[in-house]
Motif scaffolding. Structure first.
Motif, PDB file in Angstrom:
ATOM      1  N   PRO A 283      77.969 100.144   1.255  1.00  0.00           N
ATOM      2  CA  PRO A 283      77.409 101.396   1.772  1.00  0.00           C
ATOM      3  C   PRO A 283      78.410 102.543   1.818  1.00  0.00           C
ATOM      4  N   GLY A 284      79.701 102.251   1.607  1.00  0.00           N
ATOM      5  CA  GLY A 284      80.711 103.305   1.636  1.00  0.00           C
ATOM      6  C   GLY A 284      81.230 103.582   3.034  1.00  0.00           C
TER       7      GLY A 284
ATOM      8  N   ARG B 179      82.340  97.831  15.727  1.00  0.00           N
ATOM      9  CA  ARG B 179      81.157  97.136  16.251  1.00  0.00           C
ATOM     10  C   ARG B 179      79.917  98.024  16.156  1.00  0.00           C
ATOM     11  N   LYS B 180      80.064  99.268  16.584  1.00  0.00           N
ATOM     12  CA  LYS B 180      78.921 100.188  16.615  1.00  0.00           C
ATOM     13  C   LYS B 180      78.372 100.442  15.216  1.00  0.00           C
ATOM     14  N   LEU B 181      79.251 100.807  14.291  1.00  0.00           N
ATOM     15  CA  LEU B 181      78.795 101.113  12.931  1.00  0.00           C
ATOM     16  C   LEU B 181      78.396  99.852  12.176  1.00  0.00           C
ATOM     17  N   GLY B 182      79.091  98.749  12.457  1.00  0.00           N
ATOM     18  CA  GLY B 182      78.711  97.496  11.812  1.00  0.00           C
ATOM     19  C   GLY B 182      77.296  97.082  12.158  1.00  0.00           C
ATOM     20  N   GLY B 183      76.911  97.318  13.407  1.00  0.00           N
ATOM     21  CA  GLY B 183      75.543  97.010  13.805  1.00  0.00           C
ATOM     22  C   GLY B 183      74.515  97.867  13.093  1.00  0.00           C
ATOM     23  N   LYS B 184      74.887  99.096  12.767  1.00  0.00           N
ATOM     24  CA  LYS B 184      73.956 100.008  12.099  1.00  0.00           C
ATOM     25  C   LYS B 184      73.811  99.717  10.602  1.00  0.00           C
ATOM     26  N   ASN B 185      74.897  99.189   9.968  1.00  0.00           N
ATOM     27  CA  ASN B 185      74.802  98.957   8.519  1.00  0.00           C
ATOM     28  C   ASN B 185      74.710  97.467   8.171  1.00  0.00           C
ATOM     29  N   PHE B 186      74.175  96.679   9.121  1.00  0.00           N
ATOM     30  CA  PHE B 186      73.892  95.254   8.916  1.00  0.00           C
ATOM     31  C   PHE B 186      75.162  94.448   8.640  1.00  0.00           C
ATOM     32  N   ARG B 187      76.257  94.886   9.241  1.00  0.00           N
ATOM     33  CA  ARG B 187      77.520  94.157   9.157  1.00  0.00           C
ATOM     34  C   ARG B 187      78.098  94.019  10.570  1.00  0.00           C
ATOM     35  N   PRO B 188      77.414  93.274  11.428  1.00  0.00           N
ATOM     36  CA  PRO B 188      77.858  93.163  12.822  1.00  0.00           C
ATOM     37  C   PRO B 188      79.278  92.607  12.902  1.00  0.00           C
ATOM     38  N   PHE B 189      80.016  93.077  13.904  1.00  0.00           N
ATOM     39  CA  PHE B 189      81.431  92.721  14.000  1.00  0.00           C
ATOM     40  C   PHE B 189      81.795  92.415  15.449  1.00  0.00           C
ATOM     41  N   ASN B 190      81.984  91.146  15.718  1.00  0.00           N
ATOM     42  CA  ASN B 190      82.531  90.654  16.983  1.00  0.00           C
ATOM     43  C   ASN B 190      83.135  89.296  16.645  1.00  0.00           C
TER      44      ASN B 190
ATOM     45  N   ASP C  12      86.602  92.862  -5.890  1.00  0.00           N
ATOM     46  CA  ASP C  12      86.205  93.749  -4.803  1.00  0.00           C
ATOM     47  C   ASP C  12      85.975  95.122  -5.404  1.00  0.00           C
ATOM     48  N   LEU C  13      84.759  95.595  -5.366  1.00  0.00           N
ATOM     49  CA  LEU C  13      84.419  96.871  -5.994  1.00  0.00           C
ATOM     50  C   LEU C  13      84.683  98.057  -5.080  1.00  0.00           C
ATOM     51  N   GLY C  14      85.017  97.802  -3.830  1.00  0.00           N
ATOM     52  CA  GLY C  14      85.256  98.889  -2.887  1.00  0.00           C
ATOM     53  C   GLY C  14      83.993  99.260  -2.131  1.00  0.00           C
ATOM     54  N   GLY C  15      84.177 100.050  -1.071  1.00  0.00           N
ATOM     55  CA  GLY C  15      83.047 100.570  -0.324  1.00  0.00           C
ATOM     56  C   GLY C  15      82.410  99.609   0.649  1.00  0.00           C
ATOM     57  N   ASN C  16      83.025  98.442   0.863  1.00  0.00           N
ATOM     58  CA  ASN C  16      82.442  97.449   1.761  1.00  0.00           C
ATOM     59  C   ASN C  16      83.183  97.460   3.093  1.00  0.00           C
ATOM     60  N   PRO C  17      82.547  97.881   4.188  1.00  0.00           N
ATOM     61  CA  PRO C  17      83.223  97.918   5.493  1.00  0.00           C
ATOM     62  C   PRO C  17      83.725  96.565   5.959  1.00  0.00           C
ATOM     63  N   ARG C  18      83.166  95.479   5.410  1.00  0.00           N
ATOM     64  CA  ARG C  18      83.632  94.154   5.789  1.00  0.00           C
ATOM     65  C   ARG C  18      85.145  94.013   5.573  1.00  0.00           C
ATOM     66  N   VAL C  19      85.662  94.626   4.506  1.00  0.00           N
ATOM     67  CA  VAL C  19      87.080  94.462   4.197  1.00  0.00           C
ATOM     68  C   VAL C  19      87.939  95.215   5.217  1.00  0.00           C
TER      69      VAL C  19
END
Length: 411
Positions: free
Chosen positions: A249-250, A193-204, A114-121
């Motif tokens: 994306p950080g 959810r809001k930011l995930g949708g903007k950075n192509f990492r949808p969250f629900n 894991d290099l960091g900077g991934n909102p998925r984590v």
């Protein structure tokens, strides 16, 4: 596994599949470890994000298939609490503490790092915290979930044996890249959810049983609000962020939200910590005005963010046991911030300070409640009065800021 109980606390492990968004076929397998009070009446939860991924290797999927035949799982060998077992800090206020890691493919080329900077984590940490709040310490969530109420397997009585939280208040915390991931988790469900949708990492997310023919939960937006994690604080130990095109994306958008969130937030950095002060993009903090840092991105007229600096602190002194991977960040041949200075080792004075700091941070919160005061009351709280000293615990020393204080605030 059956929980291991010693005195008034229990320890358990949970393995689940998480589909990040119910409309996107992208999954991750999580292992969660949790310490919780035996009376199953925890006043809150600390959710800790690890500082380096200890998930899958190149043979993970062959091991996964073999494990299905041998009743084993490669995740059984992963212990995310190993390096960060601060559980003694939660006993005084009857809290719980969870740790999460994943069989997580940051990149197809290097799946074990894991290099960091991934909102998925950060999304994973939020999902894990919410899972513990709603279902407790169990793998059999599908027998509890309202989504399956019409099926013969449904058994709400399981909750009497598994749920351990009185409320849904969570302090998100983490070390290194986990500190930055905790920033994302601490923004809460709607912002994820809001930011995930903007950075192509949808969250629900939808939770799945980890078997080949899985049962599943209702998607998280349909959960009751009290079943989802309610962030009430953020503790970051030498946070490290990254920006890598497409992959990472950080966390800057999440820090922008945190800068307007009225809850206690503390960042701790080491004086000699090259990973957080130099390698991180952006660095966590800098003495030089005009340099963009994580701390400046947490700044606003409404910010509650604060920072403290540990004298002779490096990247790994917080750990409760040594890690060869973390040790690379403190390699004196690469890190030149404090030449000739003997920095803190894991499971030493800095670890003891960290445990004491968690204990005192948790004291800020009334039973099942968030911090009840204003920003000024946060600044003048017993916790800050303790921390704003040359040596808060008598073991380690803090570095003063330009104004002579040992804490700096982002407003």
């Amino acid at each position: 596994m059956k929980p291991i109980c010693i005195n008034n606390y229990c320890f358990d492990r949970v393995h689940i599949w998480v589909q990040y968004d119910w409309l996107v076929p992208q999954f991750v397998e999580l292992v969660i470890e949790v310490f919780y009070p035996k009376n199953r009446a925890a006043n809150g939860l600390v959710m800790f994000s690890h500082g380096f991924l200890i998930g899958n290797d190149l043979l993970f999927y062959p091991k996964k298939v073999a494990g299905a035949l041998l009743n084993d799982n490669p995740l059984f060998g992963i212990n995310p609490s190993s390096y960060y077992n601060y559980s003694e800090a939660i006993v005084e206020k009857n809290w719980a503490m969870g740790f999460v890691t994943a069989a997580h493919m940051q990149s197809a080329l290097i799946p074990w790092v894991d290099l960091g900077g991934n909102p998925r984590v950060g999304q994973e940490a939020y999902a894990a915290a919410s899972y513990l709040i709603k279902y407790g310490a169990t793998d059999e969530f599908y027998k509890i979930d309202e989504h399956n109420s019409s099926r013969s397997m449904h058994d709400r009585e399981i909750l009497n044996r598994t749920r351990f939280m009185k409320g849904n208040n969570v302090i998100f915390a983490g070390h290194s890249i986990g500190g930055a991931h905790a920033q994302a988790a601490a923004t809460g469900f709607e912002n994820l959810r809001k930011l995930g949708g903007k950075n192509f990492r949808p969250f629900n997310p939808v939770i799945y049983d980890r078997e080949f023919i899985p049962a599943y939960s209702e998607r998280m937006e349909k959960w009751k609000p009290e079943d989802r994690a309610n962030p009430v604080g953020l503790l970051q130990l030498s946070p490290v962020d990254m920006k890598i095109p497409l992959i990472a994306p950080g966390m800057e958008p999440y820090r922008n939200i945190l800068s307007r969130t009225g809850m206690p937030e503390l960042m701790v950095v080491g004086q000699c910590d090259c990973a957080t002060l130099e390698s991180s993009n952006p660095p966590s903090w800098s003495p030089t005005a005009g340099i963009a840092t994580q701390f400046t991105q947490l700044s606003s007229a409404e910010s509650w963010a604060s920072v403290a600096r540990i004298e002779k602190g490096a990247h790994c002194g917080y750990l409760t046991e040594k890690s060869e991977l973390c040790k690379q960040a403190d390699n004196p041949s690469k890190c030149k911030l404090c030449p000739g200075v003997e920095t803190y080792e894991p499971n030493g004075a800095e670890t003891a300070f960290t445990i004491d700091m968690f204990r005192r941070f948790i004291r800020l919160y009334p039973d099942t409640g968030g911090f009840p005061g204003t920003f000024e009351e946060w600044k003048q709280s017993d916790f800050m009065q303790w921390l704003n000293n040359p040596s808060p615990d008598g073991r380690i020393s803090l570095v003063p800021f330009a104004d002579g204080q040992y804490i700096d605030f982002a407003r």
